[in-house]
Motif scaffolding. Structure first.
Motif, PDB file in Angstrom:
ATOM      1  N   GLN A 287       0.404  -0.724   0.335  1.00  0.00           N
ATOM      2  CA  GLN A 287      -0.167   0.279   0.027  1.00  0.00           C
ATOM      3  C   GLN A 287       0.876   1.666  -0.068  1.00  0.00           C
ATOM      4  O   GLN A 287       0.536   2.257  -1.090  1.00  0.00           O
ATOM      5  CB  GLN A 287      -1.104   0.003   1.451  1.00  0.00           C
ATOM      6  CG  GLN A 287      -1.710   1.523   1.286  1.00  0.00           C
ATOM      7  CD  GLN A 287      -2.880   0.938   2.063  1.00  0.00           C
ATOM      8  OE1 GLN A 287      -3.267  -0.391   2.787  1.00  0.00           O
ATOM      9  NE2 GLN A 287      -3.216   2.475   2.281  1.00  0.00           N
ATOM     10  N   GLU A 291       0.990   3.903  -3.069  1.00  0.00           N
ATOM     11  CA  GLU A 291       0.503   4.913  -2.454  1.00  0.00           C
ATOM     12  C   GLU A 291       1.652   6.024  -2.961  1.00  0.00           C
ATOM     13  O   GLU A 291       1.598   7.451  -4.134  1.00  0.00           O
ATOM     14  CB  GLU A 291       0.191   5.590  -1.355  1.00  0.00           C
ATOM     15  CG  GLU A 291      -1.211   4.422  -1.268  1.00  0.00           C
ATOM     16  CD  GLU A 291      -1.952   4.948   0.473  1.00  0.00           C
ATOM     17  OE1 GLU A 291      -1.444   5.281   1.215  1.00  0.00           O
ATOM     18  OE2 GLU A 291      -2.817   3.879   0.632  1.00  0.00           O
ATOM     19  N   GLU A 327      -2.734  -7.708   1.739  1.00  0.00           N
ATOM     20  CA  GLU A 327      -2.106  -6.007   1.153  1.00  0.00           C
ATOM     21  C   GLU A 327      -2.019  -5.380  -0.278  1.00  0.00           C
ATOM     22  O   GLU A 327      -2.243  -4.957  -0.678  1.00  0.00           O
ATOM     23  CB  GLU A 327      -0.837  -5.455   2.251  1.00  0.00           C
ATOM     24  CG  GLU A 327      -1.047  -4.336   2.714  1.00  0.00           C
ATOM     25  CD  GLU A 327      -0.076  -3.689   2.789  1.00  0.00           C
ATOM     26  OE1 GLU A 327       0.418  -2.379   2.565  1.00  0.00           O
ATOM     27  OE2 GLU A 327       0.872  -3.523   4.124  1.00  0.00           O
ATOM     28  N   GLN A 330      -5.177  -6.584  -1.709  1.00  0.00           N
ATOM     29  CA  GLN A 330      -6.410  -5.210  -1.583  1.00  0.00           C
ATOM     30  C   GLN A 330      -5.603  -3.632  -2.296  1.00  0.00           C
ATOM     31  O   GLN A 330      -7.272  -2.752  -2.894  1.00  0.00           O
ATOM     32  CB  GLN A 330      -6.275  -4.656  -0.144  1.00  0.00           C
ATOM     33  CG  GLN A 330      -7.136  -5.894   0.643  1.00  0.00           C
ATOM     34  CD  GLN A 330      -7.114  -5.529   1.954  1.00  0.00           C
ATOM     35  OE1 GLN A 330      -5.590  -5.300   2.469  1.00  0.00           O
ATOM     36  NE2 GLN A 330      -7.929  -6.358   2.960  1.00  0.00           N
ATOM     37  N   VAL A 331      -4.913  -3.474  -2.449  1.00  0.00           N
ATOM     38  CA  VAL A 331      -4.342  -2.490  -3.547  1.00  0.00           C
ATOM     39  C   VAL A 331      -5.132  -2.469  -5.253  1.00  0.00           C
ATOM     40  O   VAL A 331      -5.412  -1.692  -5.660  1.00  0.00           O
ATOM     41  CB  VAL A 331      -2.688  -2.768  -3.228  1.00  0.00           C
ATOM     42  CG1 VAL A 331      -2.340  -1.620  -4.100  1.00  0.00           C
ATOM     43  CG2 VAL A 331      -2.088  -2.225  -2.681  1.00  0.00           C
ATOM     44  N   GLN A 333      -7.509  -4.526  -5.338  1.00  0.00           N
ATOM     45  CA  GLN A 333      -8.686  -4.345  -5.484  1.00  0.00           C
ATOM     46  C   GLN A 333      -9.512  -2.734  -5.501  1.00  0.00           C
ATOM     47  O   GLN A 333     -10.633  -2.355  -6.618  1.00  0.00           O
ATOM     48  CB  GLN A 333      -9.271  -4.960  -4.467  1.00  0.00           C
ATOM     49  CG  GLN A 333     -10.555  -5.043  -4.000  1.00  0.00           C
ATOM     50  CD  GLN A 333     -11.619  -6.032  -5.364  1.00  0.00           C
ATOM     51  OE1 GLN A 333     -10.984  -6.356  -6.460  1.00  0.00           O
ATOM     52  NE2 GLN A 333     -12.969  -5.596  -5.636  1.00  0.00           N
ATOM     53  N   LYS A 334      -8.372  -1.751  -4.868  1.00  0.00           N
ATOM     54  CA  LYS A 334      -9.097  -0.603  -5.143  1.00  0.00           C
ATOM     55  C   LYS A 334      -8.873   0.001  -6.947  1.00  0.00           C
ATOM     56  O   LYS A 334      -9.338   0.669  -6.873  1.00  0.00           O
ATOM     57  CB  LYS A 334      -7.938   0.147  -4.281  1.00  0.00           C
ATOM     58  CG  LYS A 334      -8.361   0.298  -2.735  1.00  0.00           C
ATOM     59  CD  LYS A 334      -7.385   1.080  -1.516  1.00  0.00           C
ATOM     60  CE  LYS A 334      -7.440   0.435  -0.631  1.00  0.00           C
ATOM     61  NZ  LYS A 334      -6.081   1.187   0.518  1.00  0.00           N
ATOM     62  N   THR A 335      -7.983  -0.635  -7.810  1.00  0.00           N
ATOM     63  CA  THR A 335      -8.493   0.168  -8.905  1.00  0.00           C
ATOM     64  C   THR A 335      -9.521  -0.499  -9.248  1.00  0.00           C
ATOM     65  O   THR A 335      -9.992  -0.343 -10.498  1.00  0.00           O
ATOM     66  CB  THR A 335      -6.730  -0.682  -9.893  1.00  0.00           C
ATOM     67  OG1 THR A 335      -7.505  -1.970  -9.826  1.00  0.00           O
ATOM     68  CG2 THR A 335      -5.622  -0.164  -9.555  1.00  0.00           C
ATOM     69  N   ARG A 336     -10.507  -1.016  -9.594  1.00  0.00           N
ATOM     70  CA  ARG A 336     -11.900  -2.168  -9.103  1.00  0.00           C
ATOM     71  C   ARG A 336     -11.318  -2.272 -11.172  1.00  0.00           C
ATOM     72  O   ARG A 336     -11.191  -3.106 -11.371  1.00  0.00           O
ATOM     73  CB  ARG A 336     -12.766  -0.709  -9.307  1.00  0.00           C
ATOM     74  CG  ARG A 336     -13.076   0.651  -8.455  1.00  0.00           C
ATOM     75  CD  ARG A 336     -14.130  -0.887  -7.245  1.00  0.00           C
ATOM     76  NE  ARG A 336     -14.107   0.285  -5.606  1.00  0.00           N
ATOM     77  CZ  ARG A 336     -14.251  -0.252  -5.132  1.00  0.00           C
ATOM     78  NH1 ARG A 336     -14.460  -1.726  -4.440  1.00  0.00           N
ATOM     79  NH2 ARG A 336     -14.289   0.214  -3.855  1.00  0.00           N
TER      80      ARG A 336
END
Length: 504
Positions: A287, A291, A327, A330-331, A333-336
Motif C-alpha cells: 500500500q 501510494e 495487502e 487489496q491495493v 482491488q482498489k483499482t476496481r
C-alpha cells in the motif's frame, strides 16, 4: 581397498607415477569413502600428487584433480591451509581451469571453517589471489571467488581485511579488467551488504555502492538493465532498503520510469525497474509503495494492457508478486474495473499466448487467488471469487481444458490454480457442480509423470485439509480424497491375475 590406495600413494611419494598408475589410483580412490582414508593420508602423499600437476598433459592433470578432490575431502580444512598452503598458492597460477577450480573449492572449505578462516585472514597474499580470481575468464572460478570472499566478510575481522587495507585497491584494480568483471565485483559488494548493517556501512564507505548507483542512474540503457538486478537484491534486506531510501535511489528509479515514455530505448531497462518496485512492495508495504510511487502501478497496468509479449510477461509476474499477500490484493482491488478487465486479458493469455507466457499467467493467477485459511474473511472470499469469474466466462472449464493438454508444464500450472483456490468454499462448490470434476481429481491415470503426480497430490492435500470440504463435497467424495492422500502421490493399484489350468 584403502590399503591399495595407500600403497599407490606411497609409490607417488617415492617417484613420479606413470599415467597408467594414476588411472589405477583414480579407480581405487573412487571405490573408497574419503573418511576411510583419513588415518592413512600424509602431507607427503598430497604434495606428490600436486607436483604431478606441473605437466602439459590434460589427461594427467584431470586425473590428478579428480584424485585430489576425493582425498582432500578426507582432510580437515585447518590441515589443508597449514600444510598445503604452498600447493594452494601454485594452484591459483595453474594454466588449467580445473586446477583453479580445485584450489578455489578448497578455499571455500577453509572459509567455512571457523578455525581455518583466520589463517586466510592473516595471509594477504592468499586473499589477493582470491580477489584476482574474480577476473578469471572461467565463470566457475569467479563464482567460487565471490562465494569465498562473501563468506570471509561475514566477520568483523574479515571486513577489516577486505576494506581496511590495500585489498580494496586490488578489488578496484580487478574491476578495471572489463565490464563483466566490474559487475562481478558489484555482485560481491551487494552480497556482503546483505549480511548486516555493519557490513553495508563498510561497503558504502568503500564508495563501491555509490558507483553502482551512479551506473544505474546513468545514460547507458544496457548498463541500467544489468545494475537494476543488483540493486533489487540490495533492496531485499531492511538495511539495503533504508540505504536506498536515504540516498534517494528509489525516487530516482521512479523518475526514470516516469521519463521512460519519451525514451525509445526504455524497453531495455523498464522490465527490471518495474520488477524492482514489485519486489520492494512485497518486502515492504504494498500500500505504502503504491501510494508513494503511483507511476509504478500505472506502468504495470500499461505494460499488461500492451501488445508486447515481453512487457506483458513482466507485468503479469509483477502482479503475481504484488498480489501474493492480502495487502497487495487489496491495493489491486482498489483499482476496481481496471483490474477486473486486466484479469480477463490474463485469462485470455493463459489460454492463447505462447507457452512461456501462458505458464507465467498461470503462476500469477495462482498467486493472486490464494488465500490462507486464517485470512478468509467474507469480503476477501467475495473478492477472490469475483477475480476468478473475471478470468473467463467459464473459468473452471478453462483451467480444466489446460490441465488436460499433453504439456506437463501447462498441466501442472493449471493444477496449481486449482490448488490455490481449493481451500475456499465458493471454489469447492464450483468444483462439485462441474460434471466429472471430482472424478478427474481422484483419477490417477491422467497423471503421466512425477511432476504431474506431485501437483495432483498437492491439490488433493489442499482439498482434504480444508475445514469445509466434508460439508461441501459430502462424505463419499471426502473419503475418496482422504484415501488418495493416505495412499501417497505414486500409489499404483495392484491388479490381481488368476492362473487358469492349461493356459499358455
Amino acid at each position: 581397498m584403502a590399503e591399495a590406495v595407500v600403497e599407490l600413494l606411497e609409490q607417488a611419494a617415492r617417484r613420479d607415477m606413470s599415467l597408467e598408475e594414476l588411472r589405477a589410483l583414480r579407480v581405487a580412490v573412487q571405490a573408497v569413502p574419503p573418511a576411510a582414508l583419513r588415518a592413512h593420508l600424509g602431507g607427503h602423499h598430497l604434495e606428490a600428487l600436486f607436483a604431478l600437476l606441473a605437466v602439459n598433459d590434460r589427461e594427467q592433470v584431470s586425473t590428478c584433480v579428480f584424485i585430489l578432490e576425493r582425498l582432500l575431502q578426507a582432510l580437515d580444512p585447518l590441515y589443508v591451509i597449514l600444510d598445503l598452503r604452498e600447493a594452494l598458492h601454485k594452484g591459483f597460477f595453474h594454466p588449467d581451469d580445473s586446477v583453479k577450480i580445485l584450489t578455489m573449492s578448497q578455499v571455500g572449505r577453509i572459509v567455512e571453517d571457523s578455525a581455518a578462516v583466520t589463517e586466510i585472514l592473516h595471509s594477504p597474499e592468499l586473499l589477493q589471489h582470491i580477489i584476482h580470481c574474480i577476473g578469471e575468464e572461467k565463470i566457475a572460478v569467479a563464482k567460487e571467488a565471490i562465494k569465498s570472499l562473501s563468506r570471509i566478510a561475514q566477520s568483523q575481522e574479515g571486513l577489516e581485511a577486505l576494506f581496511g587495507s590495500s585489498l580494496l585497491d586490488e578489488l578496484r584494480h580487478v574491476m578495471a579488467t572489463s565490464d563483466v568483471v566490474r559487475y562481478r565485483v558489484y555482485e560481491l559488494i551487494v552480497e556482503i551488504s546483505s549480511v548486516s548493517e555493519e557490513s553495508l556501512n563498510y561497503c558504502a564507505n568503500s564508495g563501491l555502492i555509490s558507483e553502482l548507483i551512479g551506473e544505474l542512474t546513468g545514460e547507458d540503457v544496457l548498463v541500467r538493465a544489468t545494475c537494476i538486478e543488483m540493486v533489487t537484491s540490495l533492496a531485499h534486506t531492511p538495511q539495503g532498503r533504508q540505504y536506498l531510501a536515504q540516498e534517494g535511489v528509489i525516487d530516482k528509479i521512479s523518475n526514470i520510469i516516469l521519463g521512460a515514455e519519451s525514451d525509445p530505448f526504455s524497453s531495455f531497462y523498464l522490465p527490471g525497474f518495474v520488477k524492482f518496485f514489485g519486489n520492494l512492495a512485497v518486502v515492504d508495504s504494498p500500500q505504502q509503495i503504491c501510494e508513494r510511487y503511483p507511476v509504478f502501478m500505472e506502468k504495470v497496468f500499461e505494460m499488461a494492457e500492451s501488445q508486447d509479449p515481453t512487457m506483458i510477461g513482466v507485468a503479469v509476474d509483477t502482479l503475481g508478486i504484488l498480489g501474493s499477500n492480502v495487502e497487495g490484493k487489496q491495493v489491486l482491488q482498489k483499482t476496481r474495473s481496471r483490474f477486473q478487465n486486466l484479469l480477463s486479458r490474463i485469462g485470455h493469455q493463459a489460454k492463447n499466448a505462447p507457452t512461456e507466457l501462458r505458464l507465467r499467467c498461470l503462476d500469477a493467477i495462482s498467486s493472486l487467488l490464494y488465500l490462507p485459511p486464517e485470512q478468509q474473511t467474507e469480503d476477501l472470499l467475495r473478492m477472490t471469487e469475483s477475480w476468478f469469474t473475471s478470468l473467463s466466462s467459464q473459468p473452471l472449464e478453462l483451467f480444466r481444458s489446460i490441465s488436460t493438454q499433453p504439456f506437463p508444464d501447462l498441466h501442472c500450472g493449471a493444477l496449481r490454480v486449482f490448488t490455490a483456490i481449493a481451500n475456499q468454499p465458493w471454489a469447492q462448490k464450483l468444483m462439485l457442480s462441474s460434471p466429472g470434476f471430482v472424478e478427474y481429481v481422484v483419477d490417477r491415470s491422467v497423471e503421466p509423470d512425477k511432476a504431474s503426480k506431485d501437483a495432483k497430490y498437492e491439490l488433493v492435500k489442499a482439498l482434504v485439509n480444508s475445514k469445509t470440504i466434508a460439508e461441501v463435497f459430502g462424505n463419499q467424495y471426502y473419503l475418496r480424497l482422504r484415501a488418495y492422500l493416505q495412499e501417497g502421490p505414486y500409489y499404483v493399484k495392484a491388479v490381481s491375475t488368476t492362473a487358469v489350468e492349461g493356459a499358455e
